[in-house]
Scaffold this motif. Sequence first.
Motif, short mmCIF file in Angstrom:
data_model
loop_
_atom_site.label_atom_id
_atom_site.label_comp_id
_atom_site.label_asym_id
_atom_site.label_seq_id
_atom_site.Cartn_x
_atom_site.Cartn_y
_atom_site.Cartn_z
N ARG A 86 0.82 -1.21 0.00
CA ARG A 86 0.00 0.00 0.00
C ARG A 86 0.86 1.26 0.00
NH1 ARG A 86 -4.37 -1.27 4.59
NH2 ARG A 86 -2.46 -1.48 5.77
N ASN A 87 1.93 1.21 0.82
CA ASN A 87 2.80 2.38 0.87
C ASN A 87 3.47 2.63 -0.48
OD1 ASN A 87 2.11 2.71 3.46
ND2 ASN A 87 4.00 1.91 4.33
N ALA A 88 3.86 1.51 -1.13
CA ALA A 88 4.52 1.65 -2.43
C ALA A 88 3.58 2.28 -3.43
CB ALA A 88 4.99 0.28 -2.93
N SER A 89 2.31 1.85 -3.41
CA SER A 89 1.38 2.41 -4.41
C SER A 89 1.12 3.89 -4.11
CB SER A 89 0.09 1.60 -4.45
OG SER A 89 -0.79 2.03 -3.45
N GLU A 90 1.11 4.23 -2.82
CA GLU A 90 0.93 5.65 -2.50
C GLU A 90 2.13 6.47 -2.99
OE1 GLU A 90 -0.40 6.62 1.47
OE2 GLU A 90 0.68 8.52 1.38
N ALA A 91 3.33 5.91 -2.76
CA ALA A 91 4.54 6.61 -3.21
C ALA A 91 4.52 6.80 -4.72
CB ALA A 91 5.78 5.84 -2.78
N ARG A 92 4.07 5.73 -5.43
CA ARG A 92 4.01 5.83 -6.90
C ARG A 92 3.06 6.95 -7.30
NH1 ARG A 92 4.02 0.31 -7.00
NH2 ARG A 92 1.77 0.22 -7.21
N PHE A 93 1.90 6.97 -6.63
CA PHE A 93 0.91 7.98 -7.01
C PHE A 93 1.44 9.40 -6.77
CE2 PHE A 93 -2.56 10.85 -6.04
CZ PHE A 93 -3.28 10.73 -7.22
#
Lengths: 444, 265
Positions: A22-29
Motif C-alpha cells: 500500500r505504501n509503495a502504491s501511494e509513493a508511486r501515485f
Amino acid sequence: MTDASIPKASTLLRPDARTKKRNASEARFRFYGMVAIGIGLTMLLVLMFTILTKGVGAFQQTFITLQVELLENKLDKTGARDLELIKKVSTFGYAPLIAGGFNKVVADTGIQTTLKPKDQSGILSKSAPAQLRDYVLNDPDQIGKTIEFEFLANSRVDGYLKGRVTRESIANDKNISVEQLDFVDQLKQAGVLKKRFNMDFILGADASDQRPEAAGMGVAMAGSFFMMLVVLALALPIGVAASIYLEEFAAKNWITDIIEVNISNLAAVPSIVFGILGLAVFINYMHLPQSAPLVGGLVLTLMTLPTIIISTRASLKAVPPSIRDAALGLGASKMQSVFHHVLPLAAPGILTGTIIGLAQALGETAPLLLIGMIGFIASNAPGGISEGLLSPNSAMPAQIYEWAKRADPAFYERAWGGIIILLVFLVTMNTIAVILRRRFERRW
Amino acid sequence: MYDAPSLENTLDQKAIKIAATDVQVYYGDTHAIKDVSVQIQDNTVTAFIGPSGCGKSTFLRCLNRMNDTIDICRVEGKILLDNEDIYDPKVDPVQLRAKVGMVFQKPNPFPKSIYDNIAYGPKIHGLARTKAELDEIVEKSLRRGAIWDEVKDRLQSPGTGLSGGQQQRLCIARAIATEPEVLLMDEPCSALDPIATAQVEELIDELRANFSVVIVTHSMQQAARVSQKTAFFHLGNLVEYGDTSQIFTTPVDPRTESYITGRIG
C-alpha cells in the motif's frame, strides 16, 4: 497457537507485506502527481520565457533625431500661415526637408558615405514625411524655423539594431543595402540614431503592411475596452438576474432541469458558433454595423453569460440555507431574504466569476473573425463613446492574429509584444478577482 | 426534577393559542406526520419530544409554514392560530412568520453587526419610525434575550464573532424583536454547552410570561425542566400529550414509557 516456528505477523516495528504494497502504491501515485505538476510548470516556464524573449523587443523602437529646417518657401509660399494652403503640400513636399536634415548630420558629424540623399532617407520609416507633416499641421508657427525632430527608423534598421536583421540576411532584400547599414552604424556612433522605449506601440494605432515600425496596439485596445463595456453592461445584470431567479425562485421541475443542463452545455459551445450566430442575427438580420465593438460585445456577451450564470449559481448555492431560514423565520419575504442576506454573501463569488468571464471574453478571437473585427486596419482612435461602439475597430487578440499573419518578421515581433500586453491585462484582471475574493469573503 | 406542581394546576384555564387538527405532512411519497391533533396554550412552554426522525421538527415547522420553502413538502389538515386557519390561501406566510417567530437548531446570526441582527426584523416590519425607537427596540430585545450586559459595549461588532451560547441568545433576541405571539424553538440548545444551555433554559422560562413557546428537544431532562406541557411523537404519530409532570411520571402509553426510560429512541 503453540507453534513457535511461524513468525508472528503482529510486530509494529516492521511493516508487513500488505502495508509495504500500500505504501509503495501511494509513493508511486505521489510521484506521478509531482511529474504531472512538473511537466505543467516546465511548459508554463517555457511559454513565459518564449513570449518574453520574443516580445520584449516590440516595446523598443529605433529613432533617428534630425535637425530639420522647415523651409517657408516649400511649405507656405504665401507666408500667410493659411492652414488650408499648408495642407495642400503633400508628404512628397516634405521629403526634401528630411533629405536636408541628413545633409546637415553628415556635414556636422563628418560621416563618410557614398549614399545618395534618397538612400539616406531610405533608412527612415515610410511614414517619416507624414510624421513631419502632421507635426507642421499641428503647429504651423514652426514654419521657417529649424526644429529637432525624432523620426521612426525603418523596420529593417530597427531589426538590425535588435539583431533580427544581419548583413548576410539582407542579401536579397531590396529594401535595404549594406551601405545603408554602414551609414546606420556611423549614425549610431554619432548618437543620432538610438533605440528607446516606444510608448506608441502600446498607445498608437495599427499601420499598413509596409510600416511595421509604426504599428501599435492602442486603437485595438480601445476596441477591446468598448467590447468589455458592452459585455459588462449586458452580461452582468442578465446573468445575475437569471441565476437568482433559477436558484432562488424557480420551481424545481423538468423545465428548469432542461434550462440548467442547457446552460452548462452552452458554456462548452465553441466560441466560433457564437460568432456565426452574431453574424447571422446582429449583422445580417438586425443590420448592426460590421466590425463594430458593439456587435463584438454582443457576441461576447452571449459567450460570457453561461460562465457568469454558472459561477453566480455556485456562489448562491454556497450561502448556507440557515441564513435564508433566519430571514424567512423573521418574516422577511423571499425577495428580502435574497436581496438583504443571500446576495451580499454571494457577491464576492459573483464578482470573481464575472471578472473571469470578462477575462475570457477579452482573449477571445474566433467569434471576432466572423463579424469582421479581424483584418481591419484600425488607424484612428475612436473619438467618443458612440463612435467607439459603432465605428469599425479591431480588438487586442484580433490585432495580434492580424500581425502574426503578415509576412514581415517585424510584425511577428509585434505579435509577441501584443501577447505580452494582452497577458498583462489578463493577469491584472485575475489578480483583481483574487484580491476581491480575499477581501470581501465573509465567514459565517 | 418536576418541581412546579402548583403552576400546572392552573394550566388548563389558559387560552388555546394554536389548535391543530388532523395534520398530515408528506415529503414526496413519505407520510411524515400522521393525524396529529394538538392544542397549544398561550403563555406556556410546550415541549415536543421523541426519537430522531419522528416528525417533531417537521410538525414545528408547520406552525409557521417554514415547510413551504421545501418544494416536495405537502401539508394537509387544519392549523388554527387564534381561530384563523394559517393554511388558508388568503394567508400570507410572510405575515404569519412575523407573528410566529422561530429559533433554529444551529445559531444562525446574520453576518452583520449585533445591532443590525436585532434591528432587521423591526425594520422590515416597520415597527420603528425613528432611529431612537429602533435603538429602544434593540436594547429591549437584547435585555429580554438576557444578552444585553454582554454585548452592550460592542453592538457594532459582528454577531458571528460571539460564542455559540451568545449567538443563540442573540437569535432568540432577534426573534422576539419582531414582537411575535408564538416562539418556535427547534432544538435551540443542541449546539450549546451545559452552561449556555442553562442560560437559554432560564431565558425560555422568562419568555413564557409574554409568549407561547414551543420547543423541540432531544433532551428529556430539558423538557422536564422548562416545559409545562409535553407532546411525545413517535414515527410520525403524536403518541401522548399532556402535562409534563404527568408524562414523565405516569405516562399512559407504553411507548412513552419505553422512550422516557430509554428503551426506544
